[in-house]
Design an enzyme around this catalytic site. Sequence first.
Site, PDB file in Angstrom:
ATOM      1  N   ASP A  69      54.016  40.174 110.799  1.00 48.43           N
ATOM      2  CA  ASP A  69      54.863  40.503 111.944  1.00 48.43           C
ATOM      3  C   ASP A  69      56.236  39.932 111.617  1.00 48.43           C
ATOM      4  O   ASP A  69      56.481  38.747 111.804  1.00 48.43           O
ATOM      5  CB  ASP A  69      54.295  39.887 113.224  1.00 48.43           C
ATOM      6  N   GLU A 123      54.723  45.405 110.299  1.00 50.87           N
ATOM      7  CA  GLU A 123      55.156  46.148 111.481  1.00 50.87           C
ATOM      8  C   GLU A 123      56.441  46.902 111.178  1.00 50.87           C
ATOM      9  O   GLU A 123      57.400  46.336 110.668  1.00 50.87           O
ATOM     10  CB  GLU A 123      55.378  45.202 112.660  1.00 50.87           C
ATOM     11  N   ASP A 156      53.425  35.779 117.681  1.00 46.39           N
ATOM     12  CA  ASP A 156      53.764  36.277 116.343  1.00 46.39           C
ATOM     13  C   ASP A 156      52.526  36.291 115.442  1.00 46.39           C
ATOM     14  O   ASP A 156      52.336  37.212 114.649  1.00 46.39           O
ATOM     15  CB  ASP A 156      54.853  35.401 115.700  1.00 46.39           C
TER      16      ASP A 156
END
Length: 178
Positions: free
Chosen positions: A18, A78, A151
Site C-alpha cells: 500500500d 495499489e 496501511d
Amino acid sequence: MAANLPNMRSIRRVMGVDPGLTRCGIGVVDGYPGLARLVGVDVLHTPADAELGDRLAALEDGLVQWLDRAAPDVVAVERVFSQHNVRTVMGTAQAGAVALLVAARRGVPVVWHTPSEVKAAVTGQGRAGKDQVAFMVRRLLRAPGLAAPADATDALALAICQLWRGAAMARLAAGGAR
C-alpha cells in the site's frame, strides 16, 4: 481425501504494498484462492520533513529487505487513483514506482489493483470502508488479534486480492490470447 488438498505448486506467496511516502504498508500472505495465511506485516515510515530522495531511498531499503526476506512469487501494488490532493497522489505514485523498481530488479512480477477491486475481493463491496476491510482481513487470515494500522491491513488486503483473483485473471488473459 487427498483430492481435496491443494497442489503444493498452487500455493503462492504474495506481497502486498500500500504505497505512501509517509507510511507504506507491507503485507505478505501465503495460500491459494479461498485460503490465506499471514506471513508478515509492517509499515515503513519516512519523516515528512526529509528530502524526497532520502524518503524514496528509505522506502527502497525497506522494500528490499522485505522482498529478500519474504521471497514472494508476485508483488501486488495499489494503483494510484485520482484524489483532490495532487501532492498525495504524487507521493503515492512515487512510492509505488519504488516498489515496482525493487521487484523488477529481483525478477518478481508486479500486478496493480484499484482500491475498489481490493475492497470487492475481501468484503464483497467495492465501496467498503477501511474498518470493514480491516475486519475482513483479520477474519480471512484467522487473526482476530492482529493489531495493525490501516496501511498494513490495506497491504494485506492487496495480497489477498491477488492471491484469490490472480489465478482467475491469468486464466482469462490466457484464454483471451488464443
